[in-house]
Design a protein around this motif. Structure first.
Motif, PDB file in Angstrom:
ATOM      1  N   GLU A  70      93.081  92.345 136.002  1.00  0.00           N
ATOM      2  CA  GLU A  70      94.059  91.323 136.370  1.00  0.00           C
ATOM      3  C   GLU A  70      94.990  91.889 137.433  1.00  0.00           C
ATOM      4  O   GLU A  70      95.512  92.998 137.294  1.00  0.00           O
ATOM      5  CB  GLU A  70      94.854  90.966 135.110  1.00  0.00           C
ATOM      6  N   LEU A 123      98.213  92.582 139.244  1.00  0.00           N
ATOM      7  CA  LEU A 123      99.593  92.652 138.766  1.00  0.00           C
ATOM      8  C   LEU A 123     100.442  91.675 139.571  1.00  0.00           C
ATOM      9  O   LEU A 123     100.185  91.443 140.765  1.00  0.00           O
ATOM     10  CB  LEU A 123     100.128  94.065 138.926  1.00  0.00           C
ATOM     11  N   GLU A 124     101.422  91.172 138.903  1.00  0.00           N
ATOM     12  CA  GLU A 124     102.397  90.308 139.562  1.00  0.00           C
ATOM     13  C   GLU A 124     103.134  91.119 140.615  1.00  0.00           C
ATOM     14  O   GLU A 124     103.469  92.287 140.389  1.00  0.00           O
ATOM     15  CB  GLU A 124     103.417  89.784 138.555  1.00  0.00           C
ATOM     16  N   ASP A 125     103.374  90.506 141.724  1.00  0.00           N
ATOM     17  CA  ASP A 125     104.161  91.200 142.747  1.00  0.00           C
ATOM     18  C   ASP A 125     105.619  91.251 142.328  1.00  0.00           C
ATOM     19  O   ASP A 125     106.101  90.390 141.572  1.00  0.00           O
ATOM     20  CB  ASP A 125     104.049  90.463 144.089  1.00  0.00           C
ATOM     21  N   LEU A 126     106.274  92.210 142.904  1.00  0.00           N
ATOM     22  CA  LEU A 126     107.707  92.306 142.653  1.00  0.00           C
ATOM     23  C   LEU A 126     108.383  91.120 143.328  1.00  0.00           C
ATOM     24  O   LEU A 126     107.964  90.685 144.411  1.00  0.00           O
ATOM     25  CB  LEU A 126     108.265  93.601 143.239  1.00  0.00           C
ATOM     26  N   PRO A 127     109.428  90.620 142.720  1.00  0.00           N
ATOM     27  CA  PRO A 127     110.149  89.508 143.353  1.00  0.00           C
ATOM     28  C   PRO A 127     110.717  89.965 144.691  1.00  0.00           C
ATOM     29  O   PRO A 127     110.995  91.146 144.887  1.00  0.00           O
ATOM     30  CB  PRO A 127     111.284  89.194 142.383  1.00  0.00           C
ATOM     31  N   PHE A 140     113.623  92.690 145.563  1.00  0.00           N
ATOM     32  CA  PHE A 140     113.725  93.597 144.418  1.00  0.00           C
ATOM     33  C   PHE A 140     114.241  94.956 144.866  1.00  0.00           C
ATOM     34  O   PHE A 140     115.181  95.512 144.277  1.00  0.00           O
ATOM     35  CB  PHE A 140     112.343  93.726 143.756  1.00  0.00           C
ATOM     36  N   ASN A 141     113.620  95.475 145.923  1.00  0.00           N
ATOM     37  CA  ASN A 141     113.980  96.815 146.362  1.00  0.00           C
ATOM     38  C   ASN A 141     115.404  96.893 146.894  1.00  0.00           C
ATOM     39  O   ASN A 141     116.096  97.896 146.690  1.00  0.00           O
ATOM     40  CB  ASN A 141     112.991  97.305 147.429  1.00  0.00           C
ATOM     41  N   ARG A 197     117.925  95.014 145.962  1.00  0.00           N
ATOM     42  CA  ARG A 197     118.840  94.971 144.826  1.00  0.00           C
ATOM     43  C   ARG A 197     118.838  96.309 144.074  1.00  0.00           C
ATOM     44  O   ARG A 197     119.870  96.781 143.624  1.00  0.00           O
ATOM     45  CB  ARG A 197     118.460  93.817 143.891  1.00  0.00           C
ATOM     46  N   LEU A 198     117.641  96.865 143.974  1.00  0.00           N
ATOM     47  CA  LEU A 198     117.540  98.151 143.278  1.00  0.00           C
ATOM     48  C   LEU A 198     118.340  99.220 144.017  1.00  0.00           C
ATOM     49  O   LEU A 198     119.060 100.018 143.402  1.00  0.00           O
ATOM     50  CB  LEU A 198     116.068  98.583 143.174  1.00  0.00           C
TER      51      LEU A 198
END
Lengths: 423, 198
Positions: A53, A55-59, A62-63, A65-66
């Protein structure tokens, strides 16, 4: 194996966690067992599906905000560190250079502060010593009433015996005896035995009470018709409780025949630290000087006679000159003899006294065995360690303001450095 | 693909720099792990926003406690441990009364339906199954979820899973067993459910 057990191993099989043998046997069972096979297939499918499957991508964002959150975390950490004590430890780790400079700085301050004290301490004791030395010298040069009559009578005798002396220069002992017989007031051992001996002694004692000891000495001296030629006392140090410890010095003049007696008495006054006594036999020099004096006086007489007979001014002048010279020398020699008389008649005893807390007055030296000695040594070491620690502690407390100041300075430096780093 | 790469030298350098406070190094360090971390969080928290928060929080924690990382083990092991624990904590905080979500961490809990009756998976289409499985894992008990996620999504060995979760291998095996059984059950129920709707 039955199905019950096999089923427990299906997951292992799917995950390839079984050893080769077990795997083979289970697979074999599965081939022949539809139920187990079904489970196996399903689990395998589940695993493969999940695994493959995507994987879902990061929103989005994301980076970003991180990153922001990481920055916050870092800032929080830094501000926390400033408050915590681990900051201090880090400070030490990171600022070794500055710390070493600071340490050298502090050390130099300490040394500079302590050096003058050290010097003062030594110079003051030096001065004390100098004073006592001076006083000794002064006492040596004093003219003593008792000694004078001796000399004067001696002088008179010399003049009377001038001619007799010339004839009897070898009979020096007899001459001394003649002098001695005229001087009955002061029994002088030296002359009676025919020898001129100057005795002196030095004693160093630890005592409990300086004043009391000085009193004892004075009383004894008076008893022997001697006198104290010089006395001096000073405070040697003050301990932490304010108690003063003094030391003192007495110079005693005692007639020579009582010299040994007095020495023994003095040694008993406290704990003897050191003593020495010496006799200086100056008979030969004395005799020689006396002869010289006699000769000079004869010459002097002759010159005076010549002077009366002199006719020319030049002759007169020459004779006068010679007379002056001789007179000068006579004075000098007579002075020396006078001094020797003084010294031989009255022996000098120098007593140094040191006040201490406690002493054992030893009448006989105690023979210590090794055990006792080692115990004493141990106690000394412990005492010195203790006093050293006391001094360290005191100086630490004394210099604590400095240390605090330096610490603050370092913190400021670090702040400045960090700010410049960020830029 | 079995297992993961070992801690490389490059990784060690990045770790050291990150400990000193270099954020860029840390970002490089976690780059290849953050997608998986996010997906794990999704499996626990369902909601993408919650999942993002949980993921970022785990990463922040990793940054904060990087000093205490024992460089003898793999970085990913240590990181995923933090991720899974954070997700579990978040889930506990957000607990709502949902029938499917149970926070029972007792491995001795016996499933109510322990019987071996099953029905074979009717849906052979993998895509459909994939979606359903995703949902199924979401619904899976927290207890089993961690083992299943690590085993099936990453293909970690039981040994590696036991290291990450800090549980004995026997527990890993039992969790996977029961987890998969539950998944099958859920899938079957869902199949039935969808079938019913249709």
């Amino acid at each position: 194996m039955n199905c019950e057990e096999i089923k427990k191993y299906i997951s292992d099989l799917v995950d390839h966690e079984l050893d080769h043998e077990t795997e083979k046997s289970i697979l074999k069972h599965i081939e022949n067992c539809p139920e187990c096979k079904s489970i196996y297939e399903e689990e395998k499918l589940i695993k493969e599906t999940i695994y493959s499957e995507t994987l879902e991508d990061l929103p989005t964002g994301f980076n970003l905000r991180l990153h922001e959150k990481l920055e916050n975390e870092k800032n929080n950490r830094n501000s926390k560190e400033k408050k915590s004590s681990s900051k201090v430890i880090q400070l030490f780790k990171n600022n070794k250079k500055y710390l070493s400079i600071a340490a050298i700085f502090v050390l130099s301050i300490v040394l500079v502060n302590n050096l003058p004290l050290g010097l003062n301490g030594s110079t003051s004791s030096d001065m004390a010593r100098e004073e006592s030395v001076e006083s000794k010298e002064i006492s040596m040069n004093e003219s003593f009433g008792n000694a004078e009559p001796t000399l004067r009578s001696f002088d008179a005798e010399m003049a009377d015996q001038a001619i007799a002396v010339e004839e009897t220069t070898e009979e020096a002992p007899a001459e001394s005896e003649m002098v001695a017989s005229d001087i009955d007031d002061d029994p002088l051992n030296e002359y009676q035995t025919g020898r001129v001996i100057i005795k002196n002694g030095n004693i160093s004692l630890d005592i409990l009470d300086l004043d009391e000891t000085i009193r004892s000495v004075s009383d004894k001296v008076n008893a022997y018709n001697g006198y104290i030629s010089n006395q001096h006392s000073s405070i040697s140090y003050v301990d932490s409780s304010g108690k003063e410890y003094r030391n003192g010095h007495i110079q005693v003049k005692i007639s020579s025949e009582h010299f040994e007696e007095f020495m023994n008495f003095a040694k008993e006054l406290g704990r003897l630290r050191s003593s020495n006594a010496n006799s200086n036999d100056i008979t030969n020099e004395y005799r020689d000087t006396v002869s010289r004096i006699e000769n000079l006086e004869i010459t002097q007489e002759r010159l005076r006679d010549l002077l009366k007979k002199s006719e020319t001014v030049e002759e007169t002048l020459q004779i006068e000159r010679e007379l002056t010279r001789i007179r000068g020398e006579l004075e000098h020699l007579k002075g020396t003899v006078k001094n020797w008389d003084r010294l031989s008649q009255y022996s000098t005893i120098n007593i140094s006294l040191n006040e201490v807390d406690a002493i054992e007055i030893k009448i006989q030296s105690i023979d210590k065995n090794i055990f006792q000695k080692s115990l004493e040594g141990l106690m000394n070491t412990i005492n010195s360690i203790r006093s050293f620690l006391e001094r360290v502690f005191i100086s630490l407390v004394a210099y604590s303001p400095l240390i605090i100041l330096l610490g603050l300075v370092l913190l400021v430096i670090r702040k400045i450095l960090k700010r410049s780093e960020k830029k | 693909m079995k297992g993961v790469k070992d801690v490389s030298e490059n990784e060690l350098k990045l770790i050291d720099d990150a400990i000193d406070g270099d954020i860029n190094s840390f970002e490089k360090l976690i780059k290849k792990h953050q997608k998986f971390a996010y997906n794990v969080a999704l499996k626990y928290l369902k909601d993408p926003t919650d999942a993002e928060d949980a993921t970022q929080e785990s990463l922040i924690k990793a940054f904060r406690y990087l000093k205490s990382f024992n460089k003898n083990s793999k970085f990913s092991t240590w990181l995923y441990r933090i991720v899974i624990n954070t997700c579990k904590d978040e889930l506990r905080k957000n607990q709502k009364d949902q029938n499917n979500l149970s926070l029972n961490n007792d491995d001795n809990y016996v499933d109510a339906i322990e019987d071996e009756s099953y029905e074979p998976l009717k849906n052979a289409e993998n895509e459909e199954l994939g979606k359903n499985l995703h949902k199924a894992i979401e619904q899976l008990e927290v207890t089993y979820k961690d083992a299943i996620v690590l085993c099936d999504m990453k293909d970690y060995t039981y040994q590696e899973i036991s290291e990450i979760l800090e549980i004995p291998i026997g527990t890993v095996r039992s969790r996977i067993n029961r987890g998969r059984k539950k998944l099958r059950k859920i899938i079957n129920e869902m199949e039935l459910f969808t079938q019913m709707n249709v």
